[in-house]
Design an enzyme around this catalytic site. Sequence first.
Site, mmCIF file in Angstrom:
data_model
loop_
_atom_site.group_PDB
_atom_site.id
_atom_site.type_symbol
_atom_site.label_atom_id
_atom_site.label_comp_id
_atom_site.label_asym_id
_atom_site.label_seq_id
_atom_site.Cartn_x
_atom_site.Cartn_y
_atom_site.Cartn_z
ATOM 1 N N CYS A 113 -13.673 33.993 14.256
ATOM 2 C CA CYS A 113 -13.147 33.837 15.618
ATOM 3 C C CYS A 113 -14.115 33.106 16.549
ATOM 4 O O CYS A 113 -13.705 32.570 17.573
ATOM 5 C CB CYS A 113 -12.804 35.199 16.212
ATOM 6 S SG CYS A 113 -11.548 36.063 15.269
ATOM 7 N N HIS A 250 -12.096 34.457 23.887
ATOM 8 C CA HIS A 250 -11.338 34.606 22.656
ATOM 9 C C HIS A 250 -10.291 35.688 22.898
ATOM 10 O O HIS A 250 -10.601 36.749 23.437
ATOM 11 C CB HIS A 250 -12.284 34.998 21.518
ATOM 12 C CG HIS A 250 -11.571 35.438 20.293
ATOM 13 N ND1 HIS A 250 -10.549 34.706 19.728
ATOM 14 C CD2 HIS A 250 -11.719 36.556 19.524
ATOM 15 C CE1 HIS A 250 -10.109 35.341 18.655
ATOM 16 N NE2 HIS A 250 -10.788 36.460 18.521
ATOM 17 N N ASN A 280 -3.966 37.174 18.489
ATOM 18 C CA ASN A 280 -5.303 36.680 18.121
ATOM 19 C C ASN A 280 -5.150 35.542 17.111
ATOM 20 O O ASN A 280 -4.763 35.782 15.965
ATOM 21 C CB ASN A 280 -6.111 37.841 17.533
ATOM 22 C CG ASN A 280 -7.531 37.461 17.163
ATOM 23 O OD1 ASN A 280 -7.871 36.283 17.067
ATOM 24 N ND2 ASN A 280 -8.358 38.456 16.930
HETATM 25 O O1 UT7 Z 1 -10.950 38.677 16.572
HETATM 26 C C1 UT7 Z 1 -11.939 39.478 16.066
HETATM 27 C C2 UT7 Z 1 -12.260 40.547 16.998
HETATM 28 N N1 UT7 Z 1 -11.293 41.602 16.871
HETATM 29 C C3 UT7 Z 1 -11.173 42.445 17.836
HETATM 30 O O2 UT7 Z 1 -11.809 42.275 18.840
HETATM 31 C C4 UT7 Z 1 -10.292 43.656 17.661
HETATM 32 C C5 UT7 Z 1 -10.985 44.830 18.287
HETATM 33 N N2 UT7 Z 1 -10.272 46.059 18.178
HETATM 34 C C6 UT7 Z 1 -9.118 46.338 18.841
HETATM 35 O O3 UT7 Z 1 -8.552 45.486 19.479
HETATM 36 C C7 UT7 Z 1 -8.593 47.757 18.814
HETATM 37 O O4 UT7 Z 1 -9.582 48.599 18.261
HETATM 38 C C8 UT7 Z 1 -7.285 47.910 18.007
HETATM 39 C C9 UT7 Z 1 -6.133 47.293 18.789
HETATM 40 C C10 UT7 Z 1 -7.418 47.279 16.659
HETATM 41 C C11 UT7 Z 1 -6.952 49.410 17.828
HETATM 42 O O5 UT7 Z 1 -6.911 50.065 19.073
HETATM 43 P P1 UT7 Z 1 -7.687 51.444 19.275
HETATM 44 O O6 UT7 Z 1 -7.374 51.892 20.624
HETATM 45 O O7 UT7 Z 1 -9.136 51.187 18.931
HETATM 46 O O8 UT7 Z 1 -6.997 52.392 18.220
HETATM 47 P P2 UT7 Z 1 -7.609 53.137 16.947
HETATM 48 O O9 UT7 Z 1 -7.922 52.168 15.877
HETATM 49 O O10 UT7 Z 1 -8.711 54.058 17.393
HETATM 50 O O11 UT7 Z 1 -6.362 53.998 16.507
HETATM 51 C C12 UT7 Z 1 -5.789 54.994 17.382
HETATM 52 C C13 UT7 Z 1 -4.505 55.502 16.743
HETATM 53 C C14 UT7 Z 1 -4.673 55.906 15.288
HETATM 54 O O12 UT7 Z 1 -3.871 57.049 15.055
HETATM 55 P P3 UT7 Z 1 -4.531 58.520 14.962
HETATM 56 O O13 UT7 Z 1 -5.523 58.432 13.846
HETATM 57 O O14 UT7 Z 1 -5.186 58.723 16.301
HETATM 58 O O15 UT7 Z 1 -3.353 59.396 14.698
HETATM 59 C C15 UT7 Z 1 -4.082 54.741 14.528
HETATM 60 O O16 UT7 Z 1 -3.568 55.116 13.259
HETATM 61 O O17 UT7 Z 1 -3.502 54.468 16.763
HETATM 62 C C16 UT7 Z 1 -2.955 54.317 15.443
HETATM 63 N N3 UT7 Z 1 -2.554 52.932 15.262
HETATM 64 C C17 UT7 Z 1 -1.318 52.490 15.531
HETATM 65 N N4 UT7 Z 1 -0.223 53.110 15.975
HETATM 66 C C18 UT7 Z 1 0.883 52.373 16.152
HETATM 67 C C19 UT7 Z 1 -3.313 51.899 14.826
HETATM 68 N N5 UT7 Z 1 -2.564 50.780 14.804
HETATM 69 C C20 UT7 Z 1 -1.331 51.127 15.232
HETATM 70 C C21 UT7 Z 1 -0.146 50.412 15.414
HETATM 71 N N6 UT7 Z 1 0.930 51.061 15.884
HETATM 72 N N7 UT7 Z 1 -0.065 49.076 15.177
#
Ligand code: UT7
Length: 323
Positions: A113, A250, A280
């Site tokens: 990225c 980005h 993204n």
């Molecule tokens: O380009 C390279 C750089 N990339 C980035 O900068 C990405 C950085 N990360 C992010 O943008 C975020 O961390 C994400 C969008 C990927 C995830 O958001 P988050 O607030 O960090 O969520 P999390 O990974 O801590 O997950 C929270 C909950 C989990 O459920 P439990 O374990 O709390 O029951 C996940 O299973 O959200 C769940 N979850 C979803 N639920 C519905 C994860 N993905 C999804 C989804 N739909 N697509």
Amino acid sequence: MIRSVVTGVGGYLPEEVLTNADLARFVDTSDEWIQERTGIRQRHRAAPDQAVSDLAVEAARKALEAAGRSPADVDLIIVATTTPDLTFPAVATIVQRKLGCPVGIAFDIQAVCSGFVYALSTADGFVARGRSSCALVIGAETMTRLMDWSDRGTCVLFGDGAGAVVVEPGEGRGDASDRGLLGFALRADGTKQDLLYVDGGVSTNGQIGHLRMQGNQVFKQAVINISEAVTAAAADAGIAVSDVDWFIPHQANQRILNGVAHRLGIDEAKVISTVAEHANTSAASIPLALAQGIADGRIRPGQLVLLEAMGGGLTWGACTLRL
Ligand code: UT7
């Protein structure tokens, strides 16, 4: 002194649009979750017969037209991509052939990225030293081809697209009033490789592989790392962050964009955001956002712009430029 001046910008998005609701039909997610946690509403997907070079060529044509240049003028092509047409040759040489550019320099950069920022810095090394008189710097990606469509933690986040800029030499006084690329900060930390990677490769398992990410860990790194690089790229140009007219991050997650703006005291009205419509697009996201900001009349010639990115590697970086 010679400055590397961005003289034309162009973007291209493939026709097909996948909304959050489209994804919720085959993976356990919802429009509400995706919008709330990322700001993403939709993403574009390349047609099955479109390779990443096809997207790159479309963006490059628009950038050349904006610069008043033709493919015959181009002597350097750098493509930042992590999703090449083939393992080799470089996408840049395929773009060179498809555009009909003369024999020159052409190669790819792989910094995921952050690739476009790394590519701009590399192009600066050629243009400002008199080794290129018309460079095409392109970020192009078909990220949807790397998705594990059963992994809701990643497949909702990415899209396809391409953006390109033309970079040409211009006279400058050597201060921040010059047009051109004014300052950079490039960083990499290979110890964080496991946070974001593709689990396939030519010299390991011979597979293309799928993107794997510990999203919340990457998120934590992003705000801190990007903020430091933005401050360093501003200092490298001899300006303060508050002098910048437009920030072009980005486009990974609206919450990261807001977090960085908050940490650096940047007015959110100065931040160009396309994450809702494009998701993204990895190395393509910065030039696509730049193209959009110029096309809708917000970003104007003479303004100070600061680009920043972070991605797999981990790599990150920022660039200050005056259009
Ligand atoms: O380009 C390279 C750089 N990339 C980035 O900068 C990405 C950085 N990360 C992010 O943008 C975020 O961390 C994400 C969008 C990927 C995830 O958001 P988050 O607030 O960090 O969520 P999390 O990974 O801590 O997950 C929270 C909950 C989990 O459920 P439990 O374990 O709390 O029951 C996940 O299973 O959200 C769940 N979850 C979803 N639920 C519905 C994860 N993905 C999804 C989804 N739909 N697509």
